[in-house]
Write a protein that holds these residues in place. Structure first.
Motif, short mmCIF file in Angstrom:
data_model
loop_
_atom_site.label_atom_id
_atom_site.label_comp_id
_atom_site.label_asym_id
_atom_site.label_seq_id
_atom_site.Cartn_x
_atom_site.Cartn_y
_atom_site.Cartn_z
N PHE A 56 14.88 -2.40 -6.07
CA PHE A 56 15.52 -2.35 -7.26
C PHE A 56 17.26 -1.99 -6.84
CE2 PHE A 56 11.70 -3.68 -9.35
CZ PHE A 56 12.37 -4.85 -10.04
N MET A 57 16.16 -0.43 -6.20
CA MET A 57 17.59 0.38 -5.66
C MET A 57 18.54 -0.15 -4.53
SD MET A 57 16.71 4.57 -4.22
CE MET A 57 17.88 5.30 -4.51
N SER A 58 17.69 -1.17 -3.92
CA SER A 58 18.49 -1.69 -2.75
C SER A 58 19.49 -2.41 -3.12
CB SER A 58 17.31 -2.29 -1.46
OG SER A 58 17.14 -2.76 -2.36
N LEU A 67 4.19 -11.01 0.57
CA LEU A 67 5.77 -11.28 0.44
C LEU A 67 5.84 -10.81 1.75
CD1 LEU A 67 6.90 -8.61 -2.53
CD2 LEU A 67 7.86 -11.29 -1.94
N GLU A 68 7.52 -10.52 2.22
CA GLU A 68 7.42 -10.66 3.69
C GLU A 68 8.26 -9.11 3.93
OE1 GLU A 68 11.11 -12.84 5.59
OE2 GLU A 68 8.59 -14.44 5.10
N ILE A 86 5.88 1.16 -4.43
CA ILE A 86 7.60 1.61 -3.79
C ILE A 86 7.87 0.73 -3.66
CG2 ILE A 86 8.42 3.82 -2.24
CD1 ILE A 86 5.77 5.22 -2.13
N PHE A 87 7.32 0.73 -2.35
CA PHE A 87 9.21 -1.36 -2.00
C PHE A 87 9.01 -1.88 -2.76
CE2 PHE A 87 7.98 -1.13 2.91
CZ PHE A 87 7.88 0.30 2.77
N ASP A 88 8.43 -2.74 -3.52
CA ASP A 88 8.86 -3.84 -4.24
C ASP A 88 8.50 -3.29 -5.53
OD1 ASP A 88 8.57 -6.40 -4.79
OD2 ASP A 88 6.88 -6.22 -5.67
#
Length: 815
Positions: free
Chosen positions: A719-721, A799-800, A712-714
């Protein structure tokens, strides 16, 4: 319906004329064998007229053929004339006196027609539509005619597109001595209703291409300027994703304004390097200004070539020599598809914001956002691509096979026995014809299951590999079904365009695409319906799931055929996954009036003009971006959080696997598909039925939360952000703040889960980087082990976490 055959008096007169204000007059007269055969002879020998069936005919043969056609009283031939030039030939006949009349319920008020249009020498916008409009008016001037029939070759998608533009309704597929044809009908009433619409009924840009393409048509989109553009966009994506996975490392040359930098990327060849401008975003993501990318060879600027880029970085990417040729083929195929999508004439993002479900589905251009080689489809030729790729937008019929019950396995929910399902999927006439087809071969139809199959799979795999089963009568080809289907983004999932509330059909399709041969294993299909029931009982009674509206599109039935020659080689052998189909609930059954379904992949879409779709959707909603995102996350992220923390259940909820349901452009709930092979239970203490034991996945503790962090995040929010920052000026900081607020709201809702929230901490400072492209580069045929989904995962550092900054003390929050 018959025109007067004694038409000598009409030789110099027109029978019909129609004048268009913007065009002028189109006139119709009888066909003159001695005068008109020469021009027709020229047409039928051109490449575009392949479906007319007269290529290679001499002038004498054309004259003889048309003299023969004119002999029966029920057959007439006409020509259309525009500006003193013949622009079409129309054949008009009585179906009740033709062989076609025995293949459907022909009536006396039917009129069959065949049309061949002149090759387009001078391009006049919508000219073919004007011709067809004139022809329909001419035919319907005979008051005894109530219905017009056409029966083009099933491959002739261009003719279907033209006919549907006029208002023809597709009907069943029939076998004629000289072709496989699809019937289509235009009723007088329906045509007259369409005529009331005060504009040209433009055909969709999705349905303009022939299935059987000419050599020139297959490469028409490969134009120099477009090729440069798609290669540049490809290299931008490749740099972004390969640097994200730490395979390559761009170096900052200079810091620019507003967080932007100038970068240099060194290749394996010290004389070749790339330079570009980019803004680093969260999750090690580069927002690259693709127009800024320059390639230098020996300090000279040279043209960007995506295929060469892969070869120039092959050592850094770690591609084995044995893998390289196939990977390059997937890259080339991806570029080929990108050029096609760029030129095909998709609606703009502004238009897509209000478009229907399937128009949006067919207009997606990117494919999977994380994979660089994401449109391989190895096995499709250029004609297959235009026939079956979702972006081509061509509808097609499924082939139906009969599999003997000694070989075929049917599995379904208790409420959907085989007889019930098949009567829902096939009409009574089709079932009757299929049963008669089996009986005519000397077999008992009650001993067979009917299996829908993708046409490509039959012609390219089954007809050959399953020939022993066909020869013995264990497998029987019944012919085409009556419904038209559209390929979805996942390419082997098919939407019933004739009856949208009928089930999705997912069929085995043995093409190599994005790390897998796309077969369907009995191992999963046999338990899919039972899994659907178990998951529905688990989730749908939960108050929070009910509140979010989250729903699965359950896979409620399947049929598989076991080939005895390959059975011993294991359930995951590609040859054991070639003949199977799955039925899944249609999203249209979960849509209320006024709601708009769309693939969540659309939220990342950028059109051919460089405009993003998501800001258009949000603008149309009337909400602020932050408020819209809040509603979206409640519909999408919240139920997935609940599944993880409350049920120890995870899915693979990437963009193509989610259909978002919008109301007034605002997300109201999410529909999840592709569950059978991807739903996992992470807790060994959860009691699973014996037939669903495979759902448990022994996942290490530090990997479990990657179902949210990675998928979800990565895999999507990254890409959405980017889209919102680049196209709406909405900063990524604000985006991740909204995400954090959603998670806090969920955690505040369930204070009793505090220990679990701490154990699986979504606000941890970092998480493992799980790499998709590394998977594909490592094994392009089988990226993961389906029995052990963690075993082959490729990790590369950490990843941070972009929401770590929004951590708050749980004890304080809960008190």
């Amino acid at each position: 319906m018959k025109q007067n055959k004694d038409h000598i008096q009409y030789l110099d007169n027109y029978l019909f004329s129609k004048t268009f204000e913007e065009l002028g007059a189109i006139e119709i007269r009888h066909f003159r064998i001695t005068q008109d055969s020469e021009i027709l002879h020229q047409w039928v020998n051109m490449e575009y007229a392949v479906f007319w069936g007269m290529q290679g005919y001499s002038l004498t043969q054309v004259e003889q053929e048309y003299a023969k056609l004119l002999q029966p009283d029920h057959y007439d031939i006409f020509v259309g004339v525009y500006n003193n030039k013949i622009v079409f030939v129309l054949e008009k006949y009585d179906p009740t006196k033709d062989v076609i009349g025995s293949l459907y319920a022909a009536t006396q008020d039917d009129c069959g027609i065949h049309i061949i249009v002149a090759p387009p020498i001078v391009r006049i916008p919508n000219f073919t539509w004007y011709l067809f409009d004139t022809i329909m008016d001419f035919v319907f001037q005979d008051e005894t005619i109530n219905r017009i029939l056409v029966e083009p070759d099933i491959r002739n998608k261009k003719m279907f597109a033209l006919c549907q533009r006029i208002g023809f309704q597709l009907d069943k597929i029939v076998e004629l001595p000289y072709k496989t044809a699809q019937l289509a009908f235009l009723e007088r009433k329906h045509y007259q209703e369409n005529k009331q619409i005060p504009k040209i009924n433009k055909r969709s840009a999705m349905n303009t291409l022939d299935n059987a393409v000419s050599p020139q048509q297959s490469i028409a989109h490969l134009q120099p300027e477009v090729w440069v553009k798609v290669n540049t966009l490809f290299v931008a994506k490749a740099i972004c994703e390969f640097s994200h996975e730490l395979l390559i490392k761009p170096i900052v040359l200079e810091q620019l304004k507003d967080g932007w930098n100038s970068y240099i990327l060194k290749t394996d060849n010290p004389t070749i390097q790339y330079q570009f401008n980019a803004k680093p975003l969260a999750l090690n993501h580069l927002y690259i200004e693709h127009q800024s990318i320059k390639k230098y060879e020996e300090s000279e600027s040279v043209v960007i070539d995506g295929i060469l880029f892969i070869k120039e970085c092959r050592q850094q990417l770690g591609i084995k020599d044995s893998q390289m040729p196939v990977y390059l083929e997937e890259i080339i195929s991806t570029l080929y598809g990108s050029a096609f999508k760029f030129l095909k004439g998709n609606p703009t993002s502004e238009e897509l914001a209000t478009a229907d479900f399937q128009t949006i589905e067919q207009s997606m251009t990117e494919g999977h956002p994380g994979f660089v080689a994401n449109n391989g489809r190895i096995g499709f030729d250029s004609s297959d691509y235009r026939s079956y790729a979702p972006e081509a937008g061509n509808s097609f019929s499924l082939l139906w096979l009969a599999g003997h019950k000694s070989r075929a396995v049917y599995a379904a929910t208790d409420t959907l026995p085989y007889d019930v399902l098949i009567r829902q999927e096939l009409d009574a006439d089709t079932l009757k014809n299929f049963r008669e087809s089996i009986q005519n071969r000397g077999f008992d139809p009650d001993e067979y299951f009917f299996i829908p199959m993708h046409p490509w799979q039959w012609f390219n795999k089954l007809a050959n590999i399953f020939s022993p089963e066909i020869a013995t009568g264990n497998l029987i080809c019944l012919g085409y079904g009556p419904d038209q289907y559209l390929a979805q983004q996942s390419i082997r999932t098919l939407f019933n365009n004739t009856n949208p509330k009928k089930f999705y059909t997912k069929t085995a399709l043995s093409i190599l695409n994005m790390g897998f041969m796309r077969g369907l294993p009995l191992y999963y299909l046999g338990t899919a319906p039972k899994m659907a029931i178990w998951l529905e009982e688990l989730l749908y009674n939960d108050p929070y799931i009910q509140e979010t509206g989250f729903r699965m599109l359950s896979e409620i039935a399947s049929v598989s055929y076991v080939n005895p020659y390959f059975e011993e080689f294991g359930v995951h052998n590609d040859y054991n996954k070639m003949l199977a189909s799955l039925w899944r609930e249609s999203p249209m059954t979960a849509i209320k009036g006024g709601q708009q379904p769309m693939t969540m992949a659309a939220f990342l879409h950028v059109d051919h003009q460089g405009e993003a779709l998501l800001p258009k959707i949000i603008s149309a909603s009337g909400l602020t971006i932050g408020d819209w995102l809040g509603r979206y996350l409640k519909a999408y992220l919240s139920p997935l959080l609940h599944c993880f923390y409350h049920f120890d259940l995870v899915f693979m909820p990437h963009g193509e696997n989610i259909i978002m349901v919008l109301e007034d452009h605002i997300p109201v709930h999410a529909l999840l598909k592709d569950i059978t092979e991807e739903a996992c239970i992470l807790n060994p203490d959860i009691e699973l039925p014996d037939h669903l034991k495979r759902m448990y996945a022994p996942v290490p503790e530090d990997v479990k939360l990657l179902s949210i962090f990675t998928d979800i995040f990565d895999g999507f929010f990254r890409f959405m952000s980017h889209v919102l920052e680049a196209h709406a000026g909405f900063s990524e900081t604000d985006f991740w703040s909204v995400v954090a607020n959603n998670i806090h709201e969920y955690q505040d809702r369930y204070p009793e889960k505090e220990a679990k929230f701490k154990q699986y901490d979504l606000f941890s400072s970092e998480f493992h980087l799980s790499c998709l492209n590394r998977l594909q580069l490592n094994n392009h045929k089988q990226m993961i082990d389906l029995d052990d989904p963690v075993a082959l995962l490729q990790f590369a550092g950490k990843l941070e976490n972009p929401i770590a900054a929004y951590r708050k003390d749980l004890a304080t929050a809960i008190s």
